[in-house]
Design a protein around this motif. Sequence first.
Motif, PDB file in Angstrom:
ATOM      1  N   LEU A  60      -8.181  -4.779  -2.280  1.00 33.42           N
ATOM      2  CA  LEU A  60      -7.198  -3.820  -2.768  1.00 33.42           C
ATOM      3  C   LEU A  60      -7.414  -2.462  -2.107  1.00 33.42           C
ATOM      4  CD1 LEU A  60      -7.352  -4.464  -6.630  1.00 33.42           C
ATOM      5  CD2 LEU A  60      -5.570  -5.248  -5.067  1.00 33.42           C
ATOM      6  N   HIS A  61      -6.333  -1.814  -1.717  1.00 27.99           N
ATOM      7  CA  HIS A  61      -6.404  -0.406  -1.346  1.00 27.99           C
ATOM      8  C   HIS A  61      -6.549   0.374  -2.648  1.00 27.99           C
ATOM      9  CE1 HIS A  61      -4.938   3.544   0.095  1.00 27.99           C
ATOM     10  NE2 HIS A  61      -5.355   3.145   1.293  1.00 27.99           N
ATOM     11  N   LEU A  62      -7.208   1.525  -2.595  1.00 30.55           N
ATOM     12  CA  LEU A  62      -7.396   2.340  -3.796  1.00 30.55           C
ATOM     13  C   LEU A  62      -6.076   2.607  -4.510  1.00 30.55           C
ATOM     14  CD1 LEU A  62      -9.311   4.094  -5.570  1.00 30.55           C
ATOM     15  CD2 LEU A  62      -8.746   6.006  -4.042  1.00 30.55           C
ATOM     16  N   SER A  63      -5.018   2.813  -3.756  1.00 32.13           N
ATOM     17  CA  SER A  63      -3.717   3.072  -4.377  1.00 32.13           C
ATOM     18  C   SER A  63      -3.238   1.874  -5.194  1.00 32.13           C
ATOM     19  CB  SER A  63      -2.669   3.422  -3.306  1.00 32.13           C
ATOM     20  OG  SER A  63      -2.463   2.344  -2.418  1.00 32.13           O
ATOM     21  N   GLN A  64      -3.526   0.673  -4.723  1.00 34.21           N
ATOM     22  CA  GLN A  64      -3.147  -0.536  -5.467  1.00 34.21           C
ATOM     23  C   GLN A  64      -3.987  -0.683  -6.728  1.00 34.21           C
ATOM     24  OE1 GLN A  64      -3.672  -3.110  -1.978  1.00 34.21           O
ATOM     25  NE2 GLN A  64      -1.526  -3.716  -2.151  1.00 34.21           N
TER      26      GLN A  64
ATOM     27  N   ILE B  95       0.847  -1.198   0.000  1.00 30.54           N
ATOM     28  CA  ILE B  95       0.000   0.000   0.000  1.00 30.54           C
ATOM     29  C   ILE B  95       0.880   1.245   0.000  1.00 30.54           C
ATOM     30  CG2 ILE B  95      -1.701   1.331   1.310  1.00 30.54           C
ATOM     31  CD1 ILE B  95      -2.916  -1.295   2.261  1.00 30.54           C
ATOM     32  N   GLU B  96       1.938   1.207   0.801  1.00 31.91           N
ATOM     33  CA  GLU B  96       2.880   2.330   0.798  1.00 31.91           C
ATOM     34  C   GLU B  96       3.534   2.493  -0.573  1.00 31.91           C
ATOM     35  OE1 GLU B  96       7.257   3.628   2.540  1.00 31.91           O
ATOM     36  OE2 GLU B  96       6.150   2.040   3.560  1.00 31.91           O
ATOM     37  N   LYS B  97       4.023   1.392  -1.136  1.00 34.83           N
ATOM     38  CA  LYS B  97       4.704   1.435  -2.432  1.00 34.83           C
ATOM     39  C   LYS B  97       3.786   1.971  -3.521  1.00 34.83           C
ATOM     40  CE  LYS B  97       7.491   0.256  -5.885  1.00 34.83           C
ATOM     41  NZ  LYS B  97       8.563   1.176  -6.315  1.00 34.83           N
ATOM     42  N   SER B  98       2.567   1.460  -3.589  1.00 36.67           N
ATOM     43  CA  SER B  98       1.649   1.895  -4.641  1.00 36.67           C
ATOM     44  C   SER B  98       1.245   3.353  -4.454  1.00 36.67           C
ATOM     45  CB  SER B  98       0.409   0.991  -4.684  1.00 36.67           C
ATOM     46  OG  SER B  98      -0.258   0.966  -3.439  1.00 36.67           O
ATOM     47  N   THR B  99       1.102   3.787  -3.190  1.00 36.52           N
ATOM     48  CA  THR B  99       0.767   5.185  -2.944  1.00 36.52           C
ATOM     49  C   THR B  99       1.880   6.107  -3.427  1.00 36.52           C
ATOM     50  OG1 THR B  99      -0.571   4.604  -1.004  1.00 36.52           O
ATOM     51  CG2 THR B  99       0.149   6.894  -1.198  1.00 36.52           C
ATOM     52  N   ARG B 100       3.099   5.747  -3.114  1.00 37.40           N
ATOM     53  CA  ARG B 100       4.236   6.568  -3.558  1.00 37.40           C
ATOM     54  C   ARG B 100       4.276   6.652  -5.088  1.00 37.40           C
ATOM     55  NH1 ARG B 100       8.016   7.848   0.359  1.00 37.40           N
ATOM     56  NH2 ARG B 100       7.913   6.680   2.330  1.00 37.40           N
TER      57      ARG B 100
END
Length: 284
Positions: free
Chosen positions: A256-260, A21-26
């Motif tokens: 899935l998180h929205l960022s993913q 989630i952190e990676k996809s957000t970045r």
Amino acid sequence: MAKAKYAFFLGCIAPLRYPGIEKSTRDVCAALGIDLVDFNDASCCPAPGVIRSFDRKTWIAAAARNLALAEKAGVDILTICNGCYGSLFDAAHELHEDPELLKEVNAILAEIGLEYKGGTTVRHFAEVIYNDVGMDKVKKAIKNPLDLKVATFYGCHFLKPSDIKKLDDPENPTMLDKMVEATGASSMYRKDKMMCCGAGGGLRSEFGDYAMKFTEENLKNMKDGGAEVIVDICPFCHLQFDRGQQELKGYSMPVLHLSQLYALAMGMDKKELGLDAHLTPVKL
């Protein structure tokens, strides 16, 4: 035009359990012109449903410490978690509206060499993209349109207290549905869309059986509505649906998180999105 810059508040669950989630957000923020800077020395938000319930002064002082660190760095805060958003947003609002409370909190912060002047704004990843970036820019960034039937999950702390956040209709919101559909996916109608995931307020820890009843009811409604994927905007809701399905048995709906979801739709490498960290398999 300069990029919007935020201190990236990771929270507790995403970096420890769902680093994807952190990676996809970045990656998604970089693609959309949002500059995230590391939030050095941040603590827990702290959890609003637990700490605030037992000791309000401890809660707001701990939250104010995070607000003061961001203010000192000259940036506002961006969160990826509804609990973090709720805690920090509420604390910032209360301190802005109550000078005496701010004075009391600063007396506590002075013991560690900090002061909060009331200048930090707290934002959520989802509302920054919806309100500031806009769906037109998101659609232009889509390289891999997604043909998915999605159950959108707003969670409890994203929209409320609605009288001060003013993001959407708190009982019948549409913004997350529109954000999902910008990828080509379909947001599926279901009964009791705004029901809690079951995990909040310490319920998962202390009354797990009751928490799972909420989770199972949500999953049943999602399945009855024709959804095949859950998209959330909170790692704690994410944890409850991911792990909860393994505990309940009989459900296997990817979470899935929205960022993913956005990272997938933007054609980013699936291997870097942490999907293998999920207990409920994500096969898309």
